[in-house]
Scaffold this motif. Structure first.
Motif, mmCIF file in Angstrom:
data_model
loop_
_atom_site.group_PDB
_atom_site.id
_atom_site.type_symbol
_atom_site.label_atom_id
_atom_site.label_comp_id
_atom_site.label_asym_id
_atom_site.label_seq_id
_atom_site.Cartn_x
_atom_site.Cartn_y
_atom_site.Cartn_z
ATOM 1 N N ALA A 188 39.469 15.979 16.273
ATOM 2 C CA ALA A 188 38.526 16.808 15.653
ATOM 3 C C ALA A 188 38.032 17.953 16.567
ATOM 4 O O ALA A 188 37.855 17.685 17.674
ATOM 5 N N GLY A 189 37.986 19.147 15.771
ATOM 6 C CA GLY A 189 37.899 20.432 16.777
ATOM 7 C C GLY A 189 37.642 21.548 15.704
ATOM 8 O O GLY A 189 37.889 21.591 14.498
ATOM 9 N N PHE A 190 36.943 22.672 16.267
ATOM 10 C CA PHE A 190 37.060 23.666 15.679
ATOM 11 C C PHE A 190 37.007 24.937 16.557
ATOM 12 O O PHE A 190 37.113 24.964 17.789
ATOM 13 N N PHE A 191 37.175 26.050 16.174
ATOM 14 C CA PHE A 191 37.450 27.392 16.769
ATOM 15 C C PHE A 191 36.260 28.620 16.622
ATOM 16 O O PHE A 191 36.011 28.862 15.540
ATOM 17 N N PHE A 192 36.019 29.184 17.776
ATOM 18 C CA PHE A 192 35.401 30.667 17.389
ATOM 19 C C PHE A 192 35.779 31.603 18.374
ATOM 20 O O PHE A 192 36.470 31.120 19.445
ATOM 21 N N PHE A 193 35.787 32.932 18.294
ATOM 22 C CA PHE A 193 36.281 33.882 19.109
ATOM 23 C C PHE A 193 35.326 34.937 19.480
ATOM 24 O O PHE A 193 34.400 35.162 18.785
ATOM 25 N N GLY A 194 35.246 35.235 20.754
ATOM 26 C CA GLY A 194 34.122 36.249 21.085
ATOM 27 C C GLY A 194 33.780 36.221 22.667
ATOM 28 O O GLY A 194 33.937 35.257 23.118
ATOM 29 N N GLU A 195 33.184 37.200 22.928
ATOM 30 C CA GLU A 195 32.571 37.175 24.483
ATOM 31 C C GLU A 195 31.719 35.875 24.693
ATOM 32 O O GLU A 195 30.754 35.696 23.797
ATOM 33 N N VAL A 196 31.684 35.435 25.719
ATOM 34 C CA VAL A 196 30.643 34.201 26.271
ATOM 35 C C VAL A 196 29.409 34.762 25.955
ATOM 36 O O VAL A 196 28.480 34.132 25.459
ATOM 37 N N ALA A 197 29.155 36.252 26.351
ATOM 38 C CA ALA A 197 27.708 36.715 26.160
ATOM 39 C C ALA A 197 27.118 36.868 24.942
ATOM 40 O O ALA A 197 25.940 36.793 24.756
ATOM 41 N N ASP A 198 28.116 36.642 23.927
ATOM 42 C CA ASP A 198 27.703 37.005 22.555
ATOM 43 C C ASP A 198 27.838 35.694 21.819
ATOM 44 O O ASP A 198 27.327 35.443 20.633
ATOM 45 N N ALA A 199 28.099 34.453 22.381
ATOM 46 C CA ALA A 199 28.282 33.193 21.682
ATOM 47 C C ALA A 199 26.880 32.661 21.336
ATOM 48 O O ALA A 199 25.851 32.697 22.108
ATOM 49 N N ASP A 200 26.902 31.962 20.245
ATOM 50 C CA ASP A 200 25.644 31.318 19.714
ATOM 51 C C ASP A 200 25.546 30.049 20.531
ATOM 52 O O ASP A 200 26.578 29.286 20.529
ATOM 53 N N PRO A 201 24.340 29.876 21.426
ATOM 54 C CA PRO A 201 24.362 28.877 22.398
ATOM 55 C C PRO A 201 24.357 27.473 21.588
ATOM 56 O O PRO A 201 25.172 26.577 22.308
ATOM 57 N N SER A 202 23.859 27.230 20.377
ATOM 58 C CA SER A 202 23.861 26.024 19.734
ATOM 59 C C SER A 202 25.332 25.584 19.272
ATOM 60 O O SER A 202 26.018 24.533 19.376
ATOM 61 N N ARG A 203 26.237 26.948 18.789
ATOM 62 C CA ARG A 203 27.593 26.679 18.403
ATOM 63 C C ARG A 203 28.414 26.380 19.578
ATOM 64 O O ARG A 203 29.214 25.492 19.501
ATOM 65 N N ALA A 204 28.037 26.788 20.767
ATOM 66 C CA ALA A 204 28.880 26.453 22.039
ATOM 67 C C ALA A 204 28.672 25.270 22.433
ATOM 68 O O ALA A 204 29.470 24.356 22.784
ATOM 69 N N GLU A 205 27.455 24.892 22.310
ATOM 70 C CA GLU A 205 26.990 23.380 22.631
ATOM 71 C C GLU A 205 27.585 22.362 21.895
ATOM 72 O O GLU A 205 28.299 21.116 22.286
ATOM 73 N N ARG A 206 27.824 22.773 20.292
ATOM 74 C CA ARG A 206 28.494 21.727 19.695
ATOM 75 C C ARG A 206 29.875 21.683 19.997
ATOM 76 O O ARG A 206 30.581 20.593 19.899
ATOM 77 N N MET A 207 30.585 22.933 20.311
ATOM 78 C CA MET A 207 31.937 22.804 20.652
ATOM 79 C C MET A 207 32.071 21.983 21.857
ATOM 80 O O MET A 207 33.116 21.097 21.966
ATOM 81 N N LEU A 208 31.415 21.884 22.808
ATOM 82 C CA LEU A 208 31.510 21.235 23.966
ATOM 83 C C LEU A 208 31.187 19.912 23.822
ATOM 84 O O LEU A 208 31.874 18.948 24.364
ATOM 85 N N SER A 209 30.449 19.228 23.044
ATOM 86 C CA SER A 209 30.074 18.037 22.647
ATOM 87 C C SER A 209 31.399 17.641 21.922
ATOM 88 O O SER A 209 31.828 16.224 22.262
#
Ligand SMILES: NC(=O)c1ccc[n+]([C@@H]2O[C@H](COP(=O)([O-])OP(=O)(O)OC[C@H]3O[C@@H](n4cnc5c(N)ncnc54)[C@H](OP(=O)(O)O)[C@@H]3O)[C@@H](O)[C@H]2O)c1
Length: 265
Positions: free
Chosen positions: A92-113
């Motif tokens: 299971a996984g998903f993908f998003f593209f963009g600068e770290v500074a622009d990332a939606d923090p909750s989306r980044a947290e969900r990806m890392l989980s």
């Protein structure tokens, strides 16, 4: 094959793409399945297809695997009533593209989980059983993005790098118990991972830039059953991963500076 002699695999992210193709490849070999995804309707139709086409016994587990506690919930559901699991496929996984500074923090947290914490915990739960049985296979889906660091995919590629390293350590730990751990490292694959309004998936597949998910999954399953350490499907991807380390960092910096994909500094 008798009910008792049939093998059984847990596959995460099994309702589409590579995960569904892994489930199909295992079912075609006579395996039963415990499939897990987030969307109930799509998981149900995948499970029904696996039952109808291959006569497999398929347990459906609808869980959001970005929720860390659901690692234990999946283990409990997969093994309830003492049911045996012979293989664990962490896909299971998903993908998003963009600068770290622009990332939606909750989306980044969900990806890392989803990519780091939950697969690691699932390995802990299932590895205890595999170690006791002195048998079992683990297939961990990383990506060729694990081979070099690029701007725009810091969360995604770093999590895939973690999975590759984790698989290598786990493989070493479990080999003495006859348990195999294989890391699948696909290149671009034609799946729902990409937004088809942005990425021309059909064209890229026709041009051979993207591989069909069925082939990636088949090569991954064969590698898992042979207990190979790593599997990079496709000759082109093997050339890319073998040579990407030679690309000078200056070229990647120039791509970041002059390429149209990210904001300019
Ligand atoms: N496609 C590529 O080019 C490529 C290249 C290298 C590696 N990979 C890796 O291959 C794996 C499979 O991706 P894919 O390309 O086959 O894409 P996909 O068709 O979008 O499949 C992703 C699967 O993961 C499941 N998933 C996503 N979020 C989840 C969540 N929160 N909880 C439970 N399940 C969740 C999805 O289920 P729902 O639809 O129910 O959310 C779906 O079954 C991923 O780990 C991806 O990083 C893909």
């Amino acid at each position: 094959m008798s009910e008792a002699s049939r093998k059984r695999a847990v596959v995460t992210g099994a309702c589409s793409g590579i995960g569904l193709e892994v489930a199909r490849a295992l079912a075609a070999r006579g395996w039963d399945l415990c499939v897990c995804s987030e969307r109930e309707d799509r998981l149900r139709s995948a499970a029904n297809e696996l039952r109808a086409q291959h006569g497999a016994s398929v347990d459906e587990v609808v869980l959001d695997l970005t929720v860390v506690a659901n690692a234990k919930a999946l283990y409990d559901r997969a093994t309830e009533d003492g049911r045996r699991v012979d293989a664990l496929v962490l896909n299971a996984g998903f993908f998003f593209f963009g600068e770290v500074a622009d990332a939606d923090p909750s989306r980044a947290e969900r990806m890392l989980s989803l990519h780091v914490v939950v697969p690691s915990l699932l390995c802990t739960y299932f590895a205890r059983d595999f170690r006791e049985l002195r048998a079992g296979n683990v297939l961990i889906v990383s990506s060729i993005s694990a081979f070099r660091d690029f701007p725009g995919i810091a969360h995604y590629a770093s999590s895939k790098k973690y999975l590759r390293a984790f698989a290598a350590s786990l493989r070493c730990e479990l080999a003495v118990y006859d348990v195999g751990v294989t890391c699948l490292l696909p290149g671009a694959t034609a799946t729902a991972l990409y937004d088809r309004d942005v990425v021309p998936v059909e064209l890229a597949t026709r041009l051979g830039v993207m591989m069909p998910a069925e082939r990636v999954a088949r090569e991954g399953v064969e590698a898992m059953l042979r207990k190979d350490a790593e599997c990079i499907p496709g000759a082109f991807n093997r050339v890319v991963t073998g040579s990407i380390g030679w690309v000078p960092q200056g070229a990647i910096d120039a791509l970041r500076k002059w390429g149209p994909w990210l904001k300019k500094p």
